[in-house]
Design a protein around this motif. Structure first.
Motif, short mmCIF file in Angstrom:
data_model
loop_
_atom_site.label_atom_id
_atom_site.label_comp_id
_atom_site.label_asym_id
_atom_site.label_seq_id
_atom_site.Cartn_x
_atom_site.Cartn_y
_atom_site.Cartn_z
N LEU A 397 -9.22 6.22 10.44
CA LEU A 397 -10.60 5.58 9.90
C LEU A 397 -10.63 4.19 10.57
O LEU A 397 -10.07 3.16 10.41
N THR A 398 -11.79 4.30 11.19
CA THR A 398 -12.06 3.27 12.18
C THR A 398 -12.58 1.80 11.53
O THR A 398 -13.43 2.08 10.31
N ARG A 399 -12.24 0.85 11.72
CA ARG A 399 -12.53 -0.45 11.09
C ARG A 399 -13.83 -0.68 11.52
O ARG A 399 -14.52 -0.57 12.57
N VAL A 400 -14.71 -0.94 10.51
CA VAL A 400 -16.40 -1.32 10.77
C VAL A 400 -16.52 -2.84 10.21
O VAL A 400 -16.49 -3.62 10.88
N VAL A 401 -16.22 -3.11 8.86
CA VAL A 401 -16.72 -4.33 8.54
C VAL A 401 -15.26 -4.63 7.49
O VAL A 401 -15.15 -3.80 6.57
N ALA A 402 -14.30 -5.30 7.94
CA ALA A 402 -12.90 -5.89 7.23
C ALA A 402 -13.30 -6.95 6.47
O ALA A 402 -14.03 -7.89 6.66
N PRO A 403 -12.97 -6.69 5.27
CA PRO A 403 -12.06 -5.53 4.76
C PRO A 403 -13.14 -4.43 3.82
O PRO A 403 -12.30 -3.59 3.16
N GLU A 404 -14.25 -4.73 3.72
CA GLU A 404 -15.01 -3.98 2.63
C GLU A 404 -14.96 -2.62 2.91
O GLU A 404 -15.17 -1.73 2.08
N THR A 405 -15.07 -2.04 4.28
CA THR A 405 -15.19 -0.72 4.45
C THR A 405 -13.91 -0.05 3.99
O THR A 405 -13.98 1.23 3.52
N LEU A 406 -12.83 -0.59 4.33
CA LEU A 406 -11.68 0.00 3.79
C LEU A 406 -11.19 0.00 2.39
O LEU A 406 -11.00 1.30 1.99
N GLU A 407 -11.71 -1.05 1.89
CA GLU A 407 -11.61 -1.20 0.28
C GLU A 407 -12.78 -0.25 -0.43
O GLU A 407 -12.10 0.55 -1.39
N ALA A 408 -13.77 0.13 0.18
CA ALA A 408 -14.64 1.33 -0.57
C ALA A 408 -13.98 2.17 -0.24
O ALA A 408 -14.19 3.20 -1.49
N PHE A 409 -13.52 2.67 0.68
CA PHE A 409 -12.92 4.05 1.00
C PHE A 409 -11.74 4.15 -0.04
O PHE A 409 -11.62 5.47 -0.44
#
Length: 472
Positions: A397-409
């Motif tokens: 899973l590619t970083r987009v906006v850190a950390p919110e896109t990872l946290e949302a996933f």
């Protein structure tokens, strides 16, 4: 109800302010500019482990992207993977903050030596309790070669020949130098190890030579989990022979499926079980509680995409100076010394040709891989659809906006996948290899080419009873 396949997940990261989407470091909620702070990496690792991710996959590149416009100005100005830090050094902090999370670390073997590199990897394998993987890359940037004092990068296929030689030397060190019972830790007799069970390795290959014992005692996995990201014709042969996990891209399911099928066929021809190789497909995911909110986020993020930085990245990856391409001109196939698999994917016959507008799109064409936007159920549907159609085992899973896109996933998609039986609810015990391959041991499978160097019976004396040379 038929049980879904269990997906694997890695957080795809880089020790740089910008990664695969140039310019998003400017987003007011993005923390990518803190890439050189330990708390950035500790927070990332804790989030990934909370989401039961298999690992953090750390990309790296030695050199700068200087193909676009004939110089590195755009890459440096726009933070297109420049500056970047050594990914090895951030792993101990992440390991200390987690218990199960794995770490796939990219290292360019062209500028390493097996003797020192084997010790560095073994050290990390010890410190992490066997949670380390190595993404084997051979390098493609002319700037990196020149920075290392060379006239230029090795030719594409030659890089893989050198990779074969490097890995054979490393296997000898990791698998054959120390016998399993060499370490005694006998305080009463004052003996830490039995020198008769620690063997000198002599390797005289066309690119690398080694004459010495491995400097590290056996680590939990000995050889790290081996990742590979090359899917060119020569890269697929290399991956089919050595890799345990493969990272690939493909902007259509047909392209991804073709790469997976070719690698699995190559593994079978090499005498390996094709199921011994996990396939991770790159993916950009933007998720929110509702589809409308996710689309709003996509549009918001798109406003920060830096077109010049994006073109600098693609120019470096392909070896083609996109500043020379007319806006409506289609990218044509050119054999370069860079990522041949990417050039092939972007110019596959029958697909709509790529233009500058595509490379600057914050969407599927710009991603060159799945670009998924939607609610948790919609994202889960798409991930499972791609996995089924292309026969991949999971996603980077590619970083987009850190950390919110990872946290949302982690907060939205992981529970959705778990409710469908498509994602684990707890970690398995053991090393990274044991977690990735249930039922396997911590070491390479016997069918792997590196395994043949572990048996002392396959070693013969060369210069004395404790000086043993691996054969085969």
């Amino acid at each position: 109800m038929t049980r879904q396949r269990e997906l694997r997940l890695n957080a795809f990261q880089m020790a740089a302010p910008g990664h695969t989407w140039a310019g998003l470091w400017r987003h007011p909620r993005d923390t990518g500019s803190d890439y050189n702070r330990l708390d950035y990496w500790v927070s990332l690792a804790r989030t990934a482990e909370r989401g039961l991710f298999d690992g953090v996959f750390l990309a790296d590149v030695l050199g700068v992207y200087d193909v676009y416009g004939g110089n590195s100005d755009a890459a440096v100005a726009r933070a297109a993977q420049a500056p970047n830090a050594d990914p090895f050094l951030v792993v101990p902090a992440m390991a200390q903050a987690t218990e199960h999370l794995g770490f796939g670390i990219t290292a360019n073997l062209t500028y390493e030596h097996p003797y020192a590199f084997a010790r560095r990897v073994s050290t990390l394998d010890h410190l992490t309790g066997g949670r380390v993987g190595w993404n084997v890359v051979t390098g493609y940037l002319e700037s990196g070669a020149k920075g290392m004092g060379l006239a230029g990068a090795r030719a594409h296929d030659t890089r893989y020949e050198a990779g074969e030689d490097f890995l054979e030397a490393a296997y000898k060190l990791w698998e054959g130098s120390w016998q399993d019972d060499a370490v005694l830790r006998d305080r009463a007799r004052g003996l830490f190890a039995d020198p008769a069970k620690v063997h000198r390795v002599l390797h005289e290959g066309p690119y690398y030579r080694v004459d010495g014992q491995h400097l590290s005692e056996p680590s939990p996995q000995r050889t790290p989990v081996l990742y590979q990201a090359g899917t060119s014709s020569r890269g697929r042969l290399f991956a089919a022979r050595h890799a345990e996990s493969i990272f690939l891209n493909g902007h259509t399911k047909a392209i991804a499926a073709r790469s997976v099928r070719s690698i699995r066929e190559g593994a079978r021809e090499s005498g390996r079980d094709p199921n011994d190789i996990l396939m991770f497909l790159g993916a950009t995911v933007i998720v929110a509680p509702t589809r409308a909110e996710a689309l709003d986020l996509r549009d918001e993020y798109a406003r920060y995409l830096d077109v010049e930085g994006q073109l600098a990245l693609v120019s470096g990856w392909t070896g083609i100076d996109l500043s020379q391409l007319d806006p409506e001109e289609a990218l044509a196939y050119v054999r370069t010394n860079a990522m041949q698999s990417l050039v092939e994917n972007l110019t596959v016959p029958g697909e709509r040709p790529f233009t500058l507008a595509d490379f600057a799109e914050f969407g599927p064409r710009g991603a060159r891989a799945p670009f998924i936007v939607g609610s948790p159920s919609e994202v889960a549907d798409e991930l499972l659809s791609w996995a089924e159609a292309s026969d991949v085992d999971g996603f980077n899973l590619t970083r987009v906006v850190a950390p919110e896109t990872l946290e949302a996933f982690v907060d939205l998609v992981v529970p959705e996948l778990q409710s469908r039986g498509a994602f684990k609810e707890r970690y398995r015990e053991g090393t990274l290899r044991e977690k990735l391959f249930p039922g396997a041991g911590p070491r390479l499978k016997d069918s792997h080419p590196g395994a043949r160097f572990r048996d002392p019976g396959r070693l013969r004396p060369a210069g004395g009873p404790a000086a043993l040379r691996a054969t085969g």
